[in-house]
Design an enzyme around this catalytic site. Structure first.
Site, PDB file in Angstrom:
ATOM      1  N   ARG A 156     -44.794   0.590  11.180  1.00 27.18           N
ATOM      2  CA  ARG A 156     -44.285   1.495  10.161  1.00 27.18           C
ATOM      3  C   ARG A 156     -44.393   2.943  10.621  1.00 27.18           C
ATOM      4  O   ARG A 156     -45.397   3.342  11.224  1.00 27.18           O
ATOM      5  CB  ARG A 156     -45.153   1.318   8.908  1.00 27.18           C
ATOM      6  CG  ARG A 156     -44.636   1.994   7.690  1.00 27.18           C
ATOM      7  CD  ARG A 156     -45.497   1.607   6.541  1.00 27.18           C
ATOM      8  NE  ARG A 156     -46.728   2.392   6.584  1.00 27.18           N
ATOM      9  CZ  ARG A 156     -47.338   2.871   5.505  1.00 27.18           C
ATOM     10  NH1 ARG A 156     -46.864   2.608   4.315  1.00 27.18           N
ATOM     11  NH2 ARG A 156     -48.433   3.575   5.617  1.00 27.18           N
TER      12      ARG A 156
ATOM     13  N   HIS B  24     -41.568  -0.255  -4.231  1.00 28.83           N
ATOM     14  CA  HIS B  24     -41.476  -1.501  -3.460  1.00 28.83           C
ATOM     15  C   HIS B  24     -42.812  -2.224  -3.490  1.00 28.83           C
ATOM     16  O   HIS B  24     -43.835  -1.643  -3.880  1.00 28.83           O
ATOM     17  CB  HIS B  24     -41.071  -1.217  -2.011  1.00 28.83           C
ATOM     18  CG  HIS B  24     -42.066  -0.379  -1.267  1.00 28.83           C
ATOM     19  ND1 HIS B  24     -42.179   0.982  -1.448  1.00 28.83           N
ATOM     20  CD2 HIS B  24     -43.022  -0.708  -0.361  1.00 28.83           C
ATOM     21  CE1 HIS B  24     -43.147   1.460  -0.683  1.00 28.83           C
ATOM     22  NE2 HIS B  24     -43.691   0.452  -0.017  1.00 28.83           N
TER      23      HIS B  24
HETATM   24  C1  SIN Z   1     -44.394  -4.679   3.596  1.00 23.09           C
HETATM   25  O1  SIN Z   1     -45.232  -4.899   4.463  1.00 23.09           O
HETATM   26  O2  SIN Z   1     -43.560  -5.532   3.274  1.00 23.09           O
HETATM   27  C2  SIN Z   1     -44.352  -3.364   2.879  1.00 23.09           C
HETATM   28  C3  SIN Z   1     -45.443  -2.455   3.304  1.00 23.09           C
HETATM   29  C4  SIN Z   1     -45.488  -1.152   2.535  1.00 23.09           C
HETATM   30  O3  SIN Z   1     -45.816  -1.156   1.369  1.00 23.09           O
HETATM   31  O4  SIN Z   1     -45.198  -0.104   3.118  1.00 23.09           O
END
Ligand code: SIN
Length: 307
Positions: free
Chosen positions: A298, A283
């Site tokens: 997170r 991602h």
């Molecule tokens: C994000 O902030 O969109 C993703 C962050 C990550 O890489 O965990």
């Protein structure tokens, strides 16, 4: 880029009894609705976990969680991972703030660059859970790519090659970019940027730069699905190969995994929760909302030694 996976994988949702599931894109991602994450039955949770392994990334809207509620949801997947980067919020050591202020003019944002979370650790986190609080009017999306589908789409000959390889993952190159491009601030990535002033890096950072070597093809411990385990941020070499030998393979795979047909992209709203399986996808975040504030939290779930 080049490939269209029709016929190799269809992102249809299963028939669930306790949740509603609506696929996001052809390659991966699913929106789950009809549930409140603060009051999940066991049946709902088992179906959410099934959807996660099938679709690689799950998101839900309208989930206004407290830090404690995010912790409780995260713990249903397993104990917290040791986070490689950030410190938790006061009273919630495992809830990590990812906040970019409107006046932060850094040329790099946390999570930029295609990656799987912390593969330079000996046991990288399995699942990451991200909750949105404040979102720019536009921008600040997250994009994922299905690395299990990317493995499926390789030729049998290339599969045989990668099945034998092991990747060296290190924090080193990302740290150099952070030192170059990020303003020092009281944010997780801003504090990492501040280490550019250090005469000697901490032992912890040195360990992460030394990194770890993991198989290039991972087998999911629950489903047995195989996926490429390589990214464009932390993969710095291939065990037993010279840089000249490994560079073209890493370059090809890095681009192969993230081609458009293997991706899905989420436009965030406040009070969303998204989670993904780092063993099955990569991602990245976008640094495209300068002048706006983005506030996210997170948690990460402990993983196993990749096999
Ligand atoms: C994000 O902030 O969109 C993703 C962050 C990550 O890489 O965990």
């Amino acid at each position: 880029m080049r490939l269209h996976p029709t016929g190799k994988f269809e992102n249809f949702a299963a028939q669930y009894a306790h949740i509603e599931a609506r696929p996001l894109a052809a390659a991966m991602g699913v929106e789950v609705s009809g549930v409140d994450l603060t009051r999940l039955s066991d049946g709902q949770f088992e179906e959410i976990r099934h959807a996660l392994y099938r679709h690689k990334m799950v998101f839900l809207r309208n989930q206004r969680l407290t830090h404690a509620q995010q912790e409780a949801f995260s713990l249903r997947f397993g104990p917290f991972a040791v986070d490689a980067y950030t410190q938790g919020v006061p009273g919630h050591a495992d809830v990590h703030p990812l906040i970019k202020e409107a006046d932060d003019r850094s040329e790099m944002v946390f999570g930029e660059g295609w990656h799987t979370d912390s593969p330079f650790m000996p046991e990288p986190p399995s699942i990451t859970i991200l909750r949105s609080v404040q979102i720019p009017a536009f921008g600040g999306d997250t994009i994922w790519a299905n690395s299990a589908l990317a493995y499926t789409m390789l030729s049998d000959t290339y599969k045989r090659l990668v099945n034998e390889l092991r990747v060296h993952f290190s924090l080193g190159e990302v740290l150099k970019s952070v030192h170059r491009a990020v303003e020092v601030s009281d944010s997780p990535i801003g504090r990492l940027a501040a280490t550019r002033e250090a005469t000697q890096l901490s032992e912890d950072l040195q360990r992460k730069i030394k990194g770890n070597i993991h198989p290039m093809v991972r087998t999911h411990p629950v489903t047995g699905e195989k996926a490429l385990y390589v990214d464009m941020a932390y993969a710095v070499g291939i065990d037993g190969m010279t840089p000249e030998e490994s560079a073209p393979i890493l370059q090809f795979l890095g681009e192969h995994i993230v081609q458009h047909a293997f991706t899905c992209r989420l436009r965030w709203e406040p009070d969303m929760v998204a989670f993904w399986d780092n063993r099955l996808c990569v991602h990245q975040a976008f640094n495209d909302y300068q002048g706006s504030r983005r506030e996210m939290y997170r948690t990460t779930v402990v993983g196993e030694k990749p096999r």
